[in-house]
Scaffold this motif. Structure first.
Motif, PDB file in Angstrom:
ATOM      1  N   TYR A  22       0.800  -1.234   0.000  1.00  0.00           N
ATOM      2  CA  TYR A  22       0.000   0.000   0.000  1.00  0.00           C
ATOM      3  C   TYR A  22       0.828   1.278   0.000  1.00  0.00           C
ATOM      4  O   TYR A  22       0.257   2.372  -0.058  1.00  0.00           O
ATOM      5  CB  TYR A  22      -0.959  -0.006   1.201  1.00  0.00           C
ATOM      6  N   ASN A  73     -14.080   3.485  -1.809  1.00  0.00           N
ATOM      7  CA  ASN A  73     -13.136   2.385  -1.670  1.00  0.00           C
ATOM      8  C   ASN A  73     -13.622   1.601  -0.463  1.00  0.00           C
ATOM      9  O   ASN A  73     -13.342   1.973   0.686  1.00  0.00           O
ATOM     10  CB  ASN A  73     -11.706   2.879  -1.466  1.00  0.00           C
ATOM     11  N   HIS A  99      -9.790   1.313  -5.967  1.00  0.00           N
ATOM     12  CA  HIS A  99      -8.907   0.510  -5.123  1.00  0.00           C
ATOM     13  C   HIS A  99      -7.472   0.933  -5.398  1.00  0.00           C
ATOM     14  O   HIS A  99      -7.079   1.068  -6.562  1.00  0.00           O
ATOM     15  CB  HIS A  99      -9.067  -0.988  -5.400  1.00  0.00           C
TER      16      HIS A  99
HETATM   17  C1  DQA Z   1      -8.225  -2.169  -1.157  1.00  0.00           C
HETATM   18  C2  DQA Z   1      -8.158  -3.627  -1.635  1.00  0.00           C
HETATM   19  C3  DQA Z   1      -8.949  -4.527  -0.701  1.00  0.00           C
HETATM   20  O1  DQA Z   1      -8.895  -5.879  -1.165  1.00  0.00           O
HETATM   21  C4  DQA Z   1      -8.361  -4.483   0.697  1.00  0.00           C
HETATM   22  O2  DQA Z   1      -9.147  -5.251   1.583  1.00  0.00           O
HETATM   23  C5  DQA Z   1      -8.185  -3.089   1.202  1.00  0.00           C
HETATM   24  C6  DQA Z   1      -7.731  -2.046   0.268  1.00  0.00           C
HETATM   25  C7  DQA Z   1      -7.355  -1.250  -2.033  1.00  0.00           C
HETATM   26  O3  DQA Z   1      -7.588  -0.043  -1.974  1.00  0.00           O
HETATM   27  O4  DQA Z   1      -6.482  -1.723  -2.752  1.00  0.00           O
HETATM   28  O5  DQA Z   1      -8.323  -2.827   2.389  1.00  0.00           O
HETATM   29  O6  DQA Z   1      -9.559  -1.727  -1.244  1.00  0.00           O
END
Ligand code: DQA
Length: 145
Positions: A22, A73, A99
């Protein structure tokens, strides 16, 4: 034009959570990034984050009559939440899903997506830029409201 950005669980942990996936920028940086994109495109934006599914449902319900579009999101609830799906269908406000990561290129359980069927557009795997792309898309399509 007024847009609400609704972020789901654990996005408040950006910068701490799995930085290799992330990134290292935190949630405050994401909020500032979204505010700057909104200013660039000349739209009003409110950014909220909830860890609870019910809080997200309430936020979606409260958007009716208050916002012209939703950027969502739903994080992990993307893959599980009929309640958020139903709320988005109920309000029928133009919605774009975002996402940070490409959910189609990760674990199989992330390929289940209850939110994109409610969204007219999805931006995945673009990091923070996905939110700017979503704002740009909505501003171009509905910006004269
Ligand atoms: C997310 C992707 C989801 O699978 C995950 O549970 C997240 C973040 C993303 O922004 O890439 O918490 O939504």
């Amino acid at each position: 034009m007024k847009i609400i950005v609704i972020n789901g669980p654990n996005l408040n942990m950006l910068g701490v959570r799995e930085p290799k996936i992330y990134g290292t920028r935190d949630y405050a940086a994401l909020s500032s990034f979204i505010a700057e994109a909104a200013e660039k495109y000349g739209v009003d934006v409110k950014v909220v984050q909830h860890n609870g599914e019910g809080d997200m449902v309430t936020e979606i319900q409260n958007a009716l009559g208050a916002f012209d579009a939703i950027i969502i999101n739903a994080a992990a609830y993307t893959h599980t939440s009929v309640a958020i799906y139903d709320a988005l269908k109920a309000v029928a406000i133009p919605t774009v899903s975002v996402h940070l990561t490409d959910i189609n290129a990760r674990e199989d359980f992330r390929k289940v997506d209850f939110i994109s069927p409610c969204a007219e557009k999805s931006f995945v795997g673009m990091g923070f830029d996905g939110y700017a792309a979503a704002i740009g898309y909505l501003a171009e399509k509905y910006g004269n409201q």
